[in-house]
Design an enzyme around this catalytic site. Structure first.
Site, PDB file in Angstrom:
ATOM      1  CD  GLU A  24      -2.970  -1.019   2.338  1.00 40.97           C
ATOM      2  OE1 GLU A  24      -2.896  -0.082   3.151  1.00 40.97           O
ATOM      3  OE2 GLU A  24      -3.881  -1.860   2.364  1.00 40.97           O
TER       4      GLU A  24
ATOM      5  CD  GLU B 132      -3.109  -5.779   4.412  1.00 37.32           C
ATOM      6  OE1 GLU B 132      -3.960  -4.972   4.843  1.00 37.32           O
ATOM      7  OE2 GLU B 132      -1.888  -5.557   4.435  1.00 37.32           O
TER       8      GLU B 132
HETATM    9  C1  FCB Z   1      -4.085  -2.000   5.819  1.00 38.89           C
HETATM   10  C2  FCB Z   1      -2.645  -2.224   6.241  1.00 38.89           C
HETATM   11  C3  FCB Z   1      -2.499  -3.259   7.336  1.00 38.89           C
HETATM   12  C4  FCB Z   1      -3.580  -3.086   8.382  1.00 38.89           C
HETATM   13  C5  FCB Z   1      -4.928  -3.104   7.723  1.00 38.89           C
HETATM   14  C6  FCB Z   1      -6.086  -3.059   8.699  1.00 38.89           C
HETATM   15  O1  FCB Z   1      -4.219  -0.763   5.211  1.00 38.89           O
HETATM   16  O2  FCB Z   1      -1.882  -2.646   5.129  1.00 38.89           O
HETATM   17  O3  FCB Z   1      -1.201  -3.130   7.876  1.00 38.89           O
HETATM   18  O4  FCB Z   1      -3.375  -1.932   9.090  1.00 38.89           O
HETATM   19  O5  FCB Z   1      -5.022  -1.998   6.862  1.00 38.89           O
END
Ligand code: FCB
Length: 471
Positions: free
Chosen positions: A191, A374
């Site tokens: 990210e 994620e």
């Molecule tokens: C994302 C991050 C991760 C965590 C999640 C909830 O943006 O990559 O580290 O904080 O959110």
């Protein structure tokens, strides 16, 4: 005025949407046989042991120890003490049935000063971790950067200094020379958009600097660094599977007003397009091209547009934005439509946004191989009197998002796998330990791990899928 952090921007209207935990239905395990089932973590959020084995300081160490920056004064000094308890943690992955694990390397464990002397003990730690994963048939997915720049580099300008791109490629090469004989899957960044916006535009994350020009520089220099590292790793070993990870969320207007619809174009170009377009198309989106133009040096765009073997997509929620002329981007988070559900973090729940994001990659970016790297939800998760965390809300969230992933597969998106966030409750950046995302509960005082009901649900899903020999 709202406190400007992504954690507090959205209204805390959490509505408890409880589904009784149940087993997955037959349809829910219809995934391709080679589908990757993973869980994700990141170094600073779980490792702790910040002074062990010669580790240098990162920007998050400094940020956390600056009063007022992190909720309750929490720090990642101990976190989940994964640096010492990693064997327990990979045992949890194995018994859950996961066949992949995405973790990140702390640059400052390998190069305590950001460059120069290599700390072998730091490499040894990841070497043991990788061997431990492979011994349990879990494929390691290594991410080189999850927001924890060595502080020594911050003092030379950090992501505002374009020289950092070359240093990042050097660091990538050093890690590869130790681990690329066993690690095939490499993600350059996690990210970069979120790191740039909250760490360099708003200052609510490390390194805590703000202003649009800083945010733009942090985006461009991370893009450049990813390009240089991709080149370096290809040259090291042609057979590696290389990619990067971004936060890809659909951006929707907060209302039907024309100015809110116009705000969407700029916000989307900054959040999604400023990472995806240079990588896949070789240039910044038209809506923000003028912002980036002064940063681009001859050859940069060619360097950034490297072929990748996969894109990692982190998806949590759609974003509803409104015209906000005095905000950093001229557009900012606005009201959500009536009737939405929210997680305990105040993030709206809409699994359809995941399908939309994947379809956009299919249609606008050449349908690359994609892994959801994620996806998950934050709930308060008290331990029940029976010693169990009954996180039915998280199960409902995961279930809806896996259904959305199946919808994308049915729509011929090249979706290859799904990593949930996160294996463990952990240090949630500016929110400290107040936000739990794990499928395993962590008691931060005793470091006791307790699988939640959601862990059991996922375990059952993966096991039944495998035993059913699903198509
Ligand atoms: C994302 C991050 C991760 C965590 C999640 C909830 O943006 O990559 O580290 O904080 O959110």
């Amino acid at each position: 005025m709202l406190r400007l952090s992504r954690r507090t921007l959205l209204p805390m209207l959490a509505s408890a949407f409880s589904l009784r935990p149940q087993r997955a239905s037959a349809a829910e395990y219809e995934f391709p046989p080679d589908f990757v089932w993973g869980a994700s973590t990141s170094a600073y959020q779980i490792e702790g042991a910040v002074d062990a084995d010669g580790r240098g300081k990162s920007i998050w160490d400094v940020f956390c120890h600056t009063p007022g920056k992190v909720k309750n004064g929490d720090t990642g000094d101990v976190a989940c003490d994964h640096y010492h308890l990693w064997r327990d943690d990979i045992a949890l992955l194995a018994s859950g049935g996961f066949n992949a694990y995405r973790f990140s390397i702390a640059w400052s464990r390998i190069l305590p000063a950001g460059e120069g002397a290599v700390e072998q003990r730091g490499l040894d730690f990841y070497d043991r971790l990788v061997d431990g994963l492979i011994a349990r048939n879990i494929t390691p997915w290594l991410c080189l950067y999850h927001w924890d720049l060595p502080q020594a580099w911050q003092e030379k300008g950090g992501w505002l200094n374009r020289d950092v791109a070359e240093k990042f490629a050097d660091y990538a090469r050093i890690v590869a020379r130790r681990l690329a004989d066993r690690v095939q899957h490499w993600a350059m960044f996690n990210e970069p958009n979120v790191h740039a916006l909250f760490g360099h535009g708003f200052g609510s994350h490390a390194p805590g600097i703000s202003g649009l020009p800083n945010m733009l520089a942090a985006i461009h220099h991370q893009n450049l660094a990813a390009g240089r590292a991709l080149q370096a790793l290809r040259a090291e070993r042609a057979t590696l599977r290389l990619g990067t990870v971004s936060s890809v969320q659909p951006v929707r207007p907060s209302s039907d007003r024309a100015e809110d619809r116009a705000a969407v174009a700029r916000f989307d170009a900054m959040w999604n397009g400023a990472i995806l377009d240079p990588l896949f198309k070789g240039g910044y989106p038209a809506a923000v091209a003028d912002d980036f133009a002064p940063l681009i040096v001859n050859g940069d765009l060619q360097t950034i547009k490297q072929p990748v073997d996969f894109l990692g997509v982190n998806y949590y929620a759609p974003m509803y934005v409104a015209h906000a002329p005095r905000s950093l981007l001229g557009a900012w988070f606005g009201a959500t439509p009536p009737g939405m559900r929210f997680t305990a973090f105040g993030w709206p729940i809409d699994a359809g946004g995941l399908t939309d994001a994947l379809i956009r990659l299919r249609d606008d970016y050449g349908n690359p191989d994609v892994y959801v790297t994620e996806n998950g939800a934050c709930y308060d998760d008290p331990l029940g009197a029976d010693g169990v965390v009954h996180d039915a809300d998280r199960i409902a969230y995961l279930r809806e998002h896996l259904a959305a992933a199946r919808a994308a597969l049915a729509a011929k998106c090249n979706l290859r796998g799904y990593f949930l966030w996160s294996l463990l409750d952990n240090f949630e950046w500016a929110e400290g330990y107040s936000r739990r995302f794990g499928i395993v509960h962590v008691d931060f005082a005793s470091q006791k791990r307790t699988p939640k009901a959601s862990y059991r649900w996922v375990e059952d899903l993966i096991a039944r899928r495998v035993s059913a020999g699903t198509p």
